[in-house]
Motif scaffolding. Structure first.
Motif, PDB file in Angstrom:
ATOM      1  N   UNK A   1       0.755  -1.141   0.095  1.00  0.00           N
ATOM      2  CA  UNK A   1       0.010   0.061  -0.142  1.00  0.00           C
ATOM      3  C   UNK A   1       0.970   1.242   0.072  1.00  0.00           C
ATOM      4  N   UNK A   2       2.058   1.150   0.305  1.00  0.00           N
ATOM      5  CA  UNK A   2       3.100   2.166   0.398  1.00  0.00           C
ATOM      6  C   UNK A   2       4.018   2.234  -0.703  1.00  0.00           C
ATOM      7  N   UNK A   3       4.674   3.268  -1.111  1.00  0.00           N
ATOM      8  CA  UNK A   3       5.670   3.146  -2.158  1.00  0.00           C
ATOM      9  C   UNK A   3       6.657   2.129  -2.101  1.00  0.00           C
ATOM     10  N   UNK A   4       7.215   1.697  -2.982  1.00  0.00           N
ATOM     11  CA  UNK A   4       8.053   0.488  -2.625  1.00  0.00           C
ATOM     12  C   UNK A   4       9.353   0.789  -1.935  1.00  0.00           C
ATOM     13  N   UNK A   5      10.076   1.934  -1.823  1.00  0.00           N
ATOM     14  CA  UNK A   5      11.111   2.283  -1.208  1.00  0.00           C
ATOM     15  C   UNK A   5      10.611   2.433   0.359  1.00  0.00           C
ATOM     16  N   UNK A   6       9.446   2.780   0.678  1.00  0.00           N
ATOM     17  CA  UNK A   6       8.945   2.887   1.911  1.00  0.00           C
ATOM     18  C   UNK A   6       8.521   1.283   2.479  1.00  0.00           C
ATOM     19  N   UNK A   7       8.101   0.565   1.584  1.00  0.00           N
ATOM     20  CA  UNK A   7       7.909  -0.871   2.043  1.00  0.00           C
ATOM     21  C   UNK A   7       9.188  -1.566   2.217  1.00  0.00           C
ATOM     22  N   UNK A   8      10.331  -1.222   1.532  1.00  0.00           N
ATOM     23  CA  UNK A   8      11.310  -1.813   1.812  1.00  0.00           C
ATOM     24  C   UNK A   8      12.059  -1.483   2.973  1.00  0.00           C
ATOM     25  N   UNK A   9      11.901  -0.106   3.301  1.00  0.00           N
ATOM     26  CA  UNK A   9      12.605   0.565   4.475  1.00  0.00           C
ATOM     27  C   UNK A   9      12.070  -0.093   5.725  1.00  0.00           C
ATOM     28  N   UNK A  10      10.710  -0.223   5.690  1.00  0.00           N
ATOM     29  CA  UNK A  10       9.921  -0.620   7.042  1.00  0.00           C
ATOM     30  C   UNK A  10      10.510  -0.147   8.150  1.00  0.00           C
ATOM     31  N   UNK A  11      10.794  -1.020   9.231  1.00  0.00           N
ATOM     32  CA  UNK A  11      11.228  -0.308  10.468  1.00  0.00           C
ATOM     33  C   UNK A  11      12.781  -0.438  10.605  1.00  0.00           C
ATOM     34  N   UNK A  12      13.517  -1.043   9.503  1.00  0.00           N
ATOM     35  CA  UNK A  12      14.811  -1.236   9.500  1.00  0.00           C
ATOM     36  C   UNK A  12      15.555   0.080   9.363  1.00  0.00           C
ATOM     37  N   UNK A  13      14.953   0.698   8.195  1.00  0.00           N
ATOM     38  CA  UNK A  13      15.766   1.910   8.094  1.00  0.00           C
ATOM     39  C   UNK A  13      14.657   3.338   8.160  1.00  0.00           C
ATOM     40  N   UNK A  14      14.964   4.086   9.130  1.00  0.00           N
ATOM     41  CA  UNK A  14      13.986   4.980   9.477  1.00  0.00           C
ATOM     42  C   UNK A  14      14.131   6.314   8.897  1.00  0.00           C
ATOM     43  N   UNK A  15      15.008   6.096   7.861  1.00  0.00           N
ATOM     44  CA  UNK A  15      15.194   7.466   7.123  1.00  0.00           C
ATOM     45  C   UNK A  15      15.191   6.967   5.608  1.00  0.00           C
ATOM     46  N   UNK A  16      14.519   7.799   4.600  1.00  0.00           N
ATOM     47  CA  UNK A  16      14.654   7.468   3.246  1.00  0.00           C
ATOM     48  C   UNK A  16      14.456   8.623   2.332  1.00  0.00           C
ATOM     49  N   UNK A  17      15.102   8.769   1.347  1.00  0.00           N
ATOM     50  CA  UNK A  17      15.037   9.784   0.304  1.00  0.00           C
ATOM     51  C   UNK A  17      14.481   9.084  -1.025  1.00  0.00           C
ATOM     52  N   UNK A  18      13.674   9.670  -1.791  1.00  0.00           N
ATOM     53  CA  UNK A  18      13.413   9.219  -3.255  1.00  0.00           C
ATOM     54  C   UNK A  18      13.491  10.230  -4.130  1.00  0.00           C
ATOM     55  N   UNK A  19      14.111  10.107  -5.385  1.00  0.00           N
ATOM     56  CA  UNK A  19      14.149  10.924  -6.737  1.00  0.00           C
ATOM     57  C   UNK A  19      13.430  10.329  -7.896  1.00  0.00           C
ATOM     58  N   UNK A  20      12.299  10.875  -8.078  1.00  0.00           N
ATOM     59  CA  UNK A  20      11.437  10.392  -9.075  1.00  0.00           C
ATOM     60  C   UNK A  20      11.905  10.789 -10.605  1.00  0.00           C
ATOM     61  N   UNK A  21      12.237   9.889 -11.334  1.00  0.00           N
ATOM     62  CA  UNK A  21      12.976  10.301 -12.551  1.00  0.00           C
ATOM     63  C   UNK A  21      11.910   9.828 -13.787  1.00  0.00           C
ATOM     64  N   UNK A  22      11.272   9.079 -13.626  1.00  0.00           N
ATOM     65  CA  UNK A  22      10.151   8.663 -15.002  1.00  0.00           C
ATOM     66  C   UNK A  22       8.974   8.674 -14.186  1.00  0.00           C
ATOM     67  N   UNK A  23       7.991   9.499 -15.272  1.00  0.00           N
ATOM     68  CA  UNK A  23       6.478   9.504 -14.790  1.00  0.00           C
ATOM     69  C   UNK A  23       5.655   9.138 -16.104  1.00  0.00           C
ATOM     70  N   UNK A  24       4.698   8.445 -15.752  1.00  0.00           N
ATOM     71  CA  UNK A  24       4.053   7.763 -16.786  1.00  0.00           C
ATOM     72  C   UNK A  24       2.655   7.616 -16.396  1.00  0.00           C
TER      73      UNK A  24
END
Length: 264
Positions: free
Chosen positions: A79-102
């Motif tokens: 239900x969350x963006x893939x990077x947030x799903x992968x971070x879960x509770x292990x990595x409390x910090x994350x950044x995302x750079x959107x490159x391709x939009x379709x």
């Protein structure tokens, strides 16, 4: 080149912590959470495999922010963006750079970190209109260290495009204070190995080359023979670099992940 800046400032002071001198790093092209040739959606399995490594910083390429069509087709789509799903509770910090939009969604690069991300920006280094590419530059606060700069990249398929993108990467590197530690990692698509000499002019040294004398073979994941993925360092040293090409990694993406211990 356009510049997109995303605020991720931390207003809460970080309590005193012991100085950190060693970081564990992983870089992986996630192939949008699918196996080779998009045969199966395996992002949940990928998350478990990444979690077992207890890595401090994870560089991700081809990670989806959203995709409405895939979400409607796969019952286990997060239900969350893939990077947030992968971070879960292990990595409390994350950044995302959107490159391709379709029409159905977007994808780009992401960074997961156990240490605070002070700020980040995504630099558009697309050449032409066919391939959308970016450099995700995150600044981390690591206890006892100067600011750590982590740049996650995914360069183009055409050599002429890559050369221009490497030039833009060098311009970014030259803007970073010369004494700050820098990590550049990701999918360079550089099978001709031109990036080493270009980035050497900016003081960057490739981790696998410095430790083993040769770049890592990471593609395709099941029988890696092309050196597409890289880890470059400045004001830091690499130790124990590994290509994770055995099971389960051999079927979790079309690229084998690279794992490196970094000493600051």
């Amino acid at each position: 080149m356009t510049l997109a800046i995303h605020a991720n400032e931390l207003d809460t002071p970080v309590p005193d912590q012991p100085a950190v001198h060693t970081l564990r790093l992983l870089t992986l092209n996630t192939h949008k959470g699918f196996t080779s040739f998009n045969r199966k959606f395996i992002l949940p399995e990928l998350r478990e495999a990444v979690r077992e490594l207890s890595t401090d910083i994870v560089f991700l390429q081809e990670v989806l922010g959203t995709h409405k069509r895939h979400a409607s087709r796969h019952a286990n789509w997060p239900e969350t963006p893939q990077y947030e799903f992968l971070a879960d509770s292990m990595w409390t910090q994350y950044s995302y750079g959107r490159n391709a939009v379709y029409p159905h969604g977007d994808h780009g690069n992401a960074l997961l970190s156990k240490y605070p991300i002070i700020s980040y920006q995504n630099l558009d280094v697309s050449i032409g209109k066919i391939e959308q590419r970016g450099l995700l530059h995150s600044i981390l606060r690591v206890p006892g260290q100067r600011e750590l700069h982590a740049i996650c990249c995914h360069l183009g398929l055409r050599e002429s495009h890559r050369r221009q993108q490497l030039k833009l990467l060098c311009e970014l590197l030259q803007s970073i204070p010369e004494n700050d530690p820098v990590i550049v990692a990701g999918d360079f698509n550089d099978w001709r190995r031109n990036a080493d000499d270009i980035l050497a002019s900016c003081g960057m040294e490739e981790a696998f080359v410095s430790c083993t004398g040769a770049p890592a073979r990471s593609f395709p994941a099941r029988w890696p023979f092309l050196c597409l993925d890289r880890v470059y360092l400045r004001n830091a040293t690499a130790h124990n670099p590994k290509v994770l090409s055995d099971k389960p990694w051999s079927h979790l993406s079309d690229h084998a992940p690279l794992a490196v211990e970094i000493r600051l």
